[in-house]
Design a protein around this motif. Structure first.
Motif, PDB file in Angstrom:
ATOM      1  N   GLU A 155      78.080  -4.335 134.903  1.00  0.00           N
ATOM      2  CA  GLU A 155      77.645  -5.402 135.799  1.00  0.00           C
ATOM      3  C   GLU A 155      77.669  -4.832 137.207  1.00  0.00           C
ATOM      4  O   GLU A 155      78.671  -4.245 137.631  1.00  0.00           O
ATOM      5  N   TYR A 156      76.589  -5.011 137.956  1.00  0.00           N
ATOM      6  CA  TYR A 156      76.471  -4.301 139.222  1.00  0.00           C
ATOM      7  C   TYR A 156      75.488  -5.024 140.140  1.00  0.00           C
ATOM      8  O   TYR A 156      74.896  -6.054 139.757  1.00  0.00           O
ATOM      9  N   LEU A 157      75.317  -4.491 141.323  1.00  0.00           N
ATOM     10  CA  LEU A 157      74.409  -5.078 142.307  1.00  0.00           C
ATOM     11  C   LEU A 157      73.011  -4.502 142.130  1.00  0.00           C
ATOM     12  O   LEU A 157      72.847  -3.275 142.098  1.00  0.00           O
ATOM     13  N   ILE A 217      77.856  -9.112 142.262  1.00  0.00           N
ATOM     14  CA  ILE A 217      77.019  -8.567 141.196  1.00  0.00           C
ATOM     15  C   ILE A 217      75.936  -9.576 140.846  1.00  0.00           C
ATOM     16  O   ILE A 217      76.153 -10.781 140.898  1.00  0.00           O
ATOM     17  N   GLN A 254      84.340  -5.093 140.255  1.00  0.00           N
ATOM     18  CA  GLN A 254      83.444  -4.819 141.371  1.00  0.00           C
ATOM     19  C   GLN A 254      83.898  -5.567 142.626  1.00  0.00           C
ATOM     20  O   GLN A 254      84.159  -6.768 142.586  1.00  0.00           O
ATOM     21  N   THR A 311      77.674   1.146 136.767  1.00  0.00           N
ATOM     22  CA  THR A 311      78.184   0.475 137.965  1.00  0.00           C
ATOM     23  C   THR A 311      77.176   0.437 139.110  1.00  0.00           C
ATOM     24  O   THR A 311      77.496  -0.021 140.208  1.00  0.00           O
TER      25      THR A 311
END
Length: 277
Positions: free
Chosen positions: A270-272, A192, A188, A79
């Motif tokens: 899936e993340y930033l 993302i 989230q 994350t």
């Protein structure tokens, strides 16, 4: 009163894992110290921690291959990520002078990153330990006046040690990438633009190339590809891929198309993107 996030780390307080956790979460956390990466995963799985922060690659030492397997086998969600500059110092008890030093101790990887420094001081015996911060703590606990630890400034601060020599690492642009792991792939809240995936392809000409071409055609940038053998199966591999994109639609389309040419496909997270060092 807001509950502090419980973050499992490999190592003890003031290790690089805790420093990375501070950089990502801030200092208002509860650190869960663990002896191994597997133990951090067990803590998360048993709800004894809210997050795991796990080193996945170092710019000098390379990928930590067993950690890819842990993330996949425990089926945790990636994350987030954080990059930490690795700055190594010589730490000693107050009053100790450099000429008093006979022994230096640290984690094997930290030692390898400082070989150029110790080449100039052959009179110092270098001994491997299991953790940078643990070596610093041992100096304090046992009041070792002829020993220095190779560790970070956080360890010096926590264990009341002086920094005899700063930045002894050979490569001043050394950094480690850490992943943030959680039990579930929650939706989230923030945007993302990066993902970590894992898949297998058939063992025939062009199988992997076909999948990679799909991402290229849709302008999805593959920032890392790591292969790992499938245990007990000859010529079969897991491919771990990190990717970034500017248009979410392109990423979604690429994933749908790639599914047709892969098996055991898993979006690990899936993340930033967070690659500031």
């Amino acid at each position: 009163m807001k509950k502090k996030p419980r973050v499992a780390i490999q190592g003890i307080k003031a290790s690089f894992h805790e420093e990375a956790a501070y950089k990502f979460f801030g200092k208002e956390i509860e650190t869960i110290e663990c002896n191994s990466f597997k133990q951090t995963c067990d803590k998360l799985e048993n709800n004894e921690a809210d997050f795991v922060i796990m080193a996945i690659e170092n710019s000098i030492a390379g990928s930590l291959l067993p950690n890819y397997t842990l993330i996949r086998e425990y089926n945790f969600a990636v994350t987030g990520e954080v990059y930490l500059p690795i700055q190594l110092h010589l730490l000693a008890l107050p009053g100790v002078k450099f000429e008093d030093v006979k022994v230096a101790t640290s984690h094997p990887i930290a030692i390898r990153q400082c070989v150029d420094f110790f080449d100039d001081f052959p009179q110092i015996t270098v001994i491997e330990g299991n953790d940078t911060a643990a070596c610093a703590k041992k100096i304090k606990d046992e009041q070792l006046k002829d020993t220095v630890a190779i560790a970070n400034s956080l360890a010096a601060e926590l264990y009341g040690l002086n920094i005899l020599e700063r930045r002894i690492e050979s490569n001043k642009k050394n950094f480690t990438r850490f992943l943030i792991l959680e039990q579930n792939k929650n939706e989230q809240e923030k945007p993302i633009n990066k993902a970590s995936i894992c898949f297998q392809v058939g063992n025939h000409v062009g199988a992997l190339s076909k999948v990679l071409q799909i991402f290229a055609e849709l302008n999805v940038n593959l920032t890392k590809i790591q292969s790992m053998p499938v245990l007990g199966k000859r010529n079969e591999y897991y491919f771990y891929v990190d990717m970034e994109w500017k248009e979410m639609e392109n990423y979604d389309t690429a994933i749908r198309r790639a599914l047709k040419y892969t098996v055991n496909f898993n979006i690990m997270g899936e993340y930033l993107k967070n690659d500031k060092v």
